[in-house]
Design an enzyme around this catalytic site. Structure first.
Site, mmCIF file in Angstrom:
data_model
loop_
_atom_site.group_PDB
_atom_site.id
_atom_site.type_symbol
_atom_site.label_atom_id
_atom_site.label_comp_id
_atom_site.label_asym_id
_atom_site.label_seq_id
_atom_site.Cartn_x
_atom_site.Cartn_y
_atom_site.Cartn_z
ATOM 1 N N ALA A 1 4.753 -9.417 -0.961
ATOM 2 C CA ALA A 1 3.653 -10.020 -1.123
ATOM 3 C C ALA A 1 2.714 -9.247 -1.013
ATOM 4 O O ALA A 1 2.366 -8.244 -0.099
ATOM 5 C CB ALA A 1 3.457 -10.970 0.025
ATOM 6 N N GLY B 1 0.792 -1.175 -0.002
ATOM 7 C CA GLY B 1 0.105 0.165 0.143
ATOM 8 C C GLY B 1 1.006 1.274 0.006
ATOM 9 O O GLY B 1 2.072 1.185 -0.494
ATOM 10 N N GLU C 1 9.017 0.908 15.204
ATOM 11 C CA GLU C 1 9.217 2.305 15.184
ATOM 12 C C GLU C 1 7.944 3.163 14.366
ATOM 13 O O GLU C 1 7.605 3.845 14.931
ATOM 14 C CB GLU C 1 10.458 2.920 14.537
ATOM 15 C CG GLU C 1 10.721 4.515 14.584
ATOM 16 C CD GLU C 1 10.891 4.909 16.061
ATOM 17 O OE1 GLU C 1 9.927 5.692 16.737
ATOM 18 O OE2 GLU C 1 11.600 4.360 16.987
ATOM 19 N N LYS D 1 0.480 -0.782 14.554
ATOM 20 C CA LYS D 1 0.132 -0.426 15.873
ATOM 21 C C LYS D 1 -1.125 -1.277 16.637
ATOM 22 O O LYS D 1 -0.844 -1.717 17.849
ATOM 23 C CB LYS D 1 -0.220 0.957 16.047
ATOM 24 C CG LYS D 1 -1.735 1.518 15.705
ATOM 25 C CD LYS D 1 -1.981 1.520 14.280
ATOM 26 C CE LYS D 1 -1.150 2.776 13.677
ATOM 27 N NZ LYS D 1 -1.623 3.131 12.276
ATOM 28 N N GLY E 1 4.313 7.987 13.003
ATOM 29 C CA GLY E 1 5.062 8.044 11.575
ATOM 30 C C GLY E 1 6.377 8.323 11.814
ATOM 31 O O GLY E 1 7.255 7.470 12.276
ATOM 32 N N ALA F 1 23.872 1.791 7.436
ATOM 33 C CA ALA F 1 23.572 0.263 7.721
ATOM 34 C C ALA F 1 24.735 -0.423 7.751
ATOM 35 O O ALA F 1 24.822 -1.557 8.537
ATOM 36 C CB ALA F 1 22.570 -0.269 6.827
ATOM 37 N N GLY G 1 4.185 0.711 2.001
ATOM 38 C CA GLY G 1 4.880 -0.446 1.048
ATOM 39 C C GLY G 1 5.587 -0.026 0.088
ATOM 40 O O GLY G 1 6.795 -0.036 -0.017
ATOM 41 N N GLU H 1 -10.228 7.676 5.935
ATOM 42 C CA GLU H 1 -10.602 6.602 5.476
ATOM 43 C C GLU H 1 -12.308 6.596 5.112
ATOM 44 O O GLU H 1 -12.834 7.461 5.467
ATOM 45 C CB GLU H 1 -10.250 5.283 6.177
ATOM 46 C CG GLU H 1 -8.967 5.180 6.535
ATOM 47 C CD GLU H 1 -8.035 4.825 5.336
ATOM 48 O OE1 GLU H 1 -8.513 4.346 4.312
ATOM 49 O OE2 GLU H 1 -6.646 4.991 5.490
ATOM 50 N N LYS I 1 -1.755 3.233 19.828
ATOM 51 C CA LYS I 1 -0.628 4.034 19.908
ATOM 52 C C LYS I 1 -0.292 4.435 21.410
ATOM 53 O O LYS I 1 0.900 4.217 22.014
ATOM 54 C CB LYS I 1 -0.370 5.457 19.177
ATOM 55 C CG LYS I 1 -0.605 5.119 17.633
ATOM 56 C CD LYS I 1 -0.674 6.309 17.029
ATOM 57 C CE LYS I 1 -1.093 6.103 15.512
ATOM 58 N NZ LYS I 1 -1.460 7.254 14.645
#
Length: 451
Positions: free
Chosen positions: A59, A28, A146, A122, A151, A49, A31, A207, A222
């Protein structure tokens, strides 16, 4: 085109030891944003890193959707659970969402298989965090989240790691950008909740089914996480007191301004001698308080400790960029071998704690009543408050609202502000006030916070 699997058959690949290979479940907004970020900032991420972080598998349900990313050379699994056993995946990133179903199954399967997990979920952490923490510890792999709170604000690291040496007494803040946007727009325009909600939906801030946001559930998830981190024990989500913003009227926002306040939906968790408060509900906060200045879709996380005092972190609490950045931060930690216990301490013997009931709260209160404009009404109301040990700090009355019931008798809004008192006393007093013949409809009650 992405390579495809339909079950257990996954095409292997020989990966360089200098790469951290990740599999993403859910393509979404977040992702797809994570894929974009890792590619756009490839050199920055690799430098921090200590090795490249590459997407080797995904997926998702809809392969035909244009997500604005090239998935050539990436394995596409029809079954998200296949990511937990894909030999080309070092870390599973769960971005599906939801406390139950495939998200929970995938995280559980990955941890049992000894795969580190990064999630932005969450609800999953708030509801099942204690058992998942134990599973992660038994498997000897990190479970990172995190992105689950606020966010792009590094709230988890700040509370769990940055403040690890202090005894925190309070944590919370503005934890839902949708509600904050709606409350800001209502205050600035004077429009009713329904109109502003429709606008927020048109802009993509809310939404199609906004209940998780406007009814306070998202903020409560949260808050439960932050409270568990702050106090070293996960708080049972079912015990968090939750109220949303549907009952806030533009009239309340105007009266709040006249009294020197703004109304915000806050998540509040406090450590008390008799237990932990954990609650989400609208609050009046002083206009000059820093948190009152946090408007629009922005979030703010506040923490207080005996040594650190009070600190506040502000930023965008959702969206592609901020949330993907938080996920990537967890991936960088894993690549570096940095692992912290889920709740900041060993999961051995970790049990959930119930939050105190609302009857245990002690606050100042804003009350708005719609009453018949007749002599003796104020005396009747104040007599009820007196009988329940509630003292008044101030009272406000502006004009007449007009005849709005079958009697045709003029009515007027009456606003009362109380001194600090027990919520149990307020609940009893409100029940009696609502039954007074001169009171029209249900009284509105909003708690007052110092900010």
């Amino acid at each position: 085109m992405p390579r495809t699997t339909t079950g257990h058959q996954v095409t292997g690949r020989n990966m360089n030891a200098d790469e951290l290979r990740i599999g993403i479940a859910g393509l979404g907004t977040v992702g797809a944003g994570l894929v974009k970020l890792l590619r756009a900032n490839e050199s920055i991420v690799a430098a921090r890193a200590g090795r490249r972080v590459v997407v080797t598998a995904v997926a998702a349900r809809d392969r035909t959707r244009d997500r604005g990313i090239d998935l050539g050379g990436v394995t596409w699994h029809d079954d998200a659970l296949a990511l937990a056993r894909d030999p080309d995946v070092d870390v599973v990133v769960e971005l599906i969402g939801g406390a139950e179903g495939i998200a929970r199954e995938l995280v559980t399967a990955a941890l049992r298989a000894g795969r580190p997990v990064v999630t932005a979920n969450k609800a999953l952490i708030a509801v099942h965090g204690a058992e998942l923490a134990e599973l992660a510890e038994l498997s000897g792999v990190p479970l990172m989240f995190e992105a689950a709170v606020a966010g792009g604000i590094p709230a988890i690291k700040a509370v769990r790691e940055g403040l690890a040496a202090d005894r925190l007494t309070r944590v919370g803040g503005i934890l839902n950008g949708t509600c904050n946007y709606i409350m800001t727009a209502m205050r600035e325009s004077g429009r009713p909740f329904a109109d502003v909600l429709a606008e927020a939906q048109a802009l993509g801030y809310a939404e199609a089914d906004p209940s998780t946001d406007v009814d306070g559930i998202d903020a409560a998830h949260k808050l439960a996480i932050l409270a568990g981190l702050a106090f070293g024990r996960p708080v049972a989500f079912s015990s968090v007191h939750v109220e949303g913003i549907r009952g806030i009227d533009a009239l309340d926002l105007g009266f709040a301004r006249a009294l020197g306040y703004r109304i915000k939906l806050l998540g509040l968790a406090r450590r008390r001698e008799d237990g932990i408060e954990a609650r989400v509900h609208p609050c009046l906060v002083p206009e000059k308080a820093p948190i009152a200045q946090v408007d629009g879709v922005f979030n703010a996380v506040v923490a207080e400790g005996a040594f650190v005092g009070r600190l506040m972190l502000e930023g965008r609490g959702a969206g592609e960029g901020p949330t993907a950045t938080a996920v990537a931060a967890d991936l960088i930690d894993i690549a570096r071998g940095i692992a912290v216990p889920v709740w900041g301490r060993s999961a051995d013997g970790l049990t959930q704690v119930e939050a105190l009931p609302r009857t245990a709260f002690h606050e100042e209160y804003y009350l708005r009543l719609n009453v018949h404009d007749r002599p003796g009404v104020i005396a009747d109301v104040t007599a009820v408050l007196r009988d329940h040990g509630v003292s008044l700090r101030s009272m406000l009355q502006h004009g007449r609202a007009g005849a709005d019931d079958t009697s045709g008798e003029p009515s007027v809004p009456l606003v009362l502000v109380t001194h600090r008192t027990r919520e149990s006393a307020m609940m009893e007093a409100l029940a009696r006030i609502a039954a007074l013949p001169a009171v029209i409809g249900e009284p509105a009650m909003i708690r007052i916070e110092a900010g």
